[in-house]
Design an enzyme around this catalytic site. Structure first.
Site, PDB file in Angstrom:
ATOM      1  N   GLU A  12       0.805  -1.226   0.000  1.00 24.85           N
ATOM      2  CA  GLU A  12       0.000   0.000   0.000  1.00 24.85           C
ATOM      3  C   GLU A  12       0.833   1.269   0.000  1.00 24.85           C
ATOM      4  O   GLU A  12       0.461   2.270   0.631  1.00 24.85           O
ATOM      5  CB  GLU A  12      -0.960   0.007   1.207  1.00 24.85           C
ATOM      6  N   GLY A  14       1.812   2.531  -3.089  1.00 27.60           N
ATOM      7  CA  GLY A  14       1.551   3.157  -4.382  1.00 27.60           C
ATOM      8  C   GLY A  14       2.319   2.582  -5.550  1.00 27.60           C
ATOM      9  O   GLY A  14       2.512   3.268  -6.563  1.00 27.60           O
ATOM     10  N   THR A  16       1.528   0.328  -7.839  1.00 29.27           N
ATOM     11  CA  THR A  16       0.793   0.201  -9.098  1.00 29.27           C
ATOM     12  C   THR A  16       0.592   1.555  -9.763  1.00 29.27           C
ATOM     13  O   THR A  16       0.716   1.681 -10.989  1.00 29.27           O
ATOM     14  CB  THR A  16      -0.562  -0.492  -8.857  1.00 29.27           C
ATOM     15  N   LYS A  34       3.344  -8.380 -14.263  1.00 32.25           N
ATOM     16  CA  LYS A  34       3.035  -8.627 -12.857  1.00 32.25           C
ATOM     17  C   LYS A  34       3.302 -10.113 -12.618  1.00 32.25           C
ATOM     18  O   LYS A  34       2.475 -10.967 -12.954  1.00 32.25           O
ATOM     19  CB  LYS A  34       1.567  -8.300 -12.565  1.00 32.25           C
ATOM     20  N   ASP A  47      -3.723  -5.765 -10.905  1.00 37.07           N
ATOM     21  CA  ASP A  47      -2.874  -4.579 -11.016  1.00 37.07           C
ATOM     22  C   ASP A  47      -2.555  -4.236 -12.472  1.00 37.07           C
ATOM     23  O   ASP A  47      -2.463  -3.057 -12.828  1.00 37.07           O
ATOM     24  CB  ASP A  47      -1.573  -4.794 -10.235  1.00 37.07           C
ATOM     25  N   GLU A 107       6.392  -5.233 -11.918  1.00 35.44           N
ATOM     26  CA  GLU A 107       5.880  -4.782 -10.626  1.00 35.44           C
ATOM     27  C   GLU A 107       5.811  -5.941  -9.640  1.00 35.44           C
ATOM     28  O   GLU A 107       5.102  -6.930  -9.869  1.00 35.44           O
ATOM     29  CB  GLU A 107       4.495  -4.159 -10.757  1.00 35.44           C
ATOM     30  N   SER A 174       2.584   8.304  -2.743  1.00 35.39           N
ATOM     31  CA  SER A 174       1.375   9.070  -2.432  1.00 35.39           C
ATOM     32  C   SER A 174       1.755  10.260  -1.557  1.00 35.39           C
ATOM     33  O   SER A 174       1.959  10.123  -0.346  1.00 35.39           O
ATOM     34  CB  SER A 174       0.348   8.180  -1.714  1.00 35.39           C
ATOM     35  N   PRO A 203       0.905  12.741  -6.302  1.00 33.23           N
ATOM     36  CA  PRO A 203      -0.053  13.259  -5.322  1.00 33.23           C
ATOM     37  C   PRO A 203      -1.089  12.212  -4.943  1.00 33.23           C
ATOM     38  O   PRO A 203      -1.490  11.381  -5.766  1.00 33.23           O
ATOM     39  CB  PRO A 203      -0.693  14.447  -6.047  1.00 33.23           C
TER      40      PRO A 203
END
EC number: 6.3.3.3
Length: 247
Positions: A12, A14, A16, A34, A47, A107, A174, A203
């Protein structure tokens, strides 16, 4: 030809969205792999589909294994009775994509040392196996913005260097709209902790809309080394603690 393995300092952060942003700026000949998708049932978008939604249909995608439970790939494979994914299979897939595309993005799941098979091998071993096939690779590390990120970033980069794997830089996955003191200080401290450049800050909420709006965000949020126009020094100066007095 450019092959970039994208990992994170954890879940979590970011990965992806950053993968999609890099893909959006990579030109018309780009593929995203992936290796192992977890927590998504057969037939559901994963993803790779999210990257296409954001970056556009020109992005070719591939997925080698899928496990329904949101766990580390090795654990998810064991619980589902499905085969695990080894480095050699991933390396062959990367080499095949690299022969057909100018840019290949790989990824990972979770952080760098997440286990994909019974031997405990993960993304680092996949990259090493790709290098053994004569395909040059680099890493891009996606990090959190706030408190605690310096330690997790330094540990990830230390693990990469110990394995002889090159890192192009780090990207904040993020960046909060109202960044706190720790996040703003980290803009200067992250490159020192990582010993590689800070190459962007996406952002928060960047994944709200794909297509042209996302391409504009990607260009404004990633450095020239990733195809964008983001300036790390200018961004850090704008968000420096002194620029936003507290209290």
């Amino acid at each position: 030809m450019s092959v970039l393995f994208i990992t994170g300092t954890g879940t979590e952060v970011g990965k992806t969205v950053v993968t999609a942003a890099v893909a959006a700026l990579a030109g018309p000949s780009v593929a995203v792999l992936k290796p192992g998708q977890t927590g998504v049932a057969v037939g559901e978008p994963g993803d790779a589909a999210e990257v296409v939604r954001l970056a556009g249909p020109h992005v070719a995608t591939a997925e080698l294994a899928r496990y329904p439970e949101p766990l580390a790939p090795d654990t998810a494979a064991r619980r589902s009775g499905l085969p695990t994914l080894g480095p050699d299979a991933v390396a062959k897939a990367v080499a095949g994509l690299a022969a057909e595309h100018a840019t290949v993005l790989v990824e990972g799941a979770g952080g760098l040392l997440v286990r994909y098979d019974e031997q405990g091998r993960g993304l680092a071993e996949m990259a090493a196996a790709t290098l053994a096939l004569g395909v040059d690779v680099e890493f891009l590390v996606v990090v959190a913005a706030g408190l605690g990120t310096l330690n997790s970033t330094a540990l990830t980069l230390e693990a990469l260097r110990a394995r002889g794997l090159r890192t192009r830089g780090v990207v904040i996955g993020s960046w909060p709209e109202d960044a706190d003191l720790a996040a703003r200080c980290n803009l200067a401290d992250l490159p020192a902790a990582a010993e590689v450049p800070l190459l962007g800050a996406l952002p928060a909420g960047s994944a709200a809309e794909g297509g042209a709006p996302f391409h504009a965000v990607a260009r404004a949020s990633l450095a020239p080394a990733l195809g964008g126009a983001w300036d790390a020094a200018a961004f850090a100066a704008r968000h420096a603690p002194g620029a936003h007095p507290v209290g």
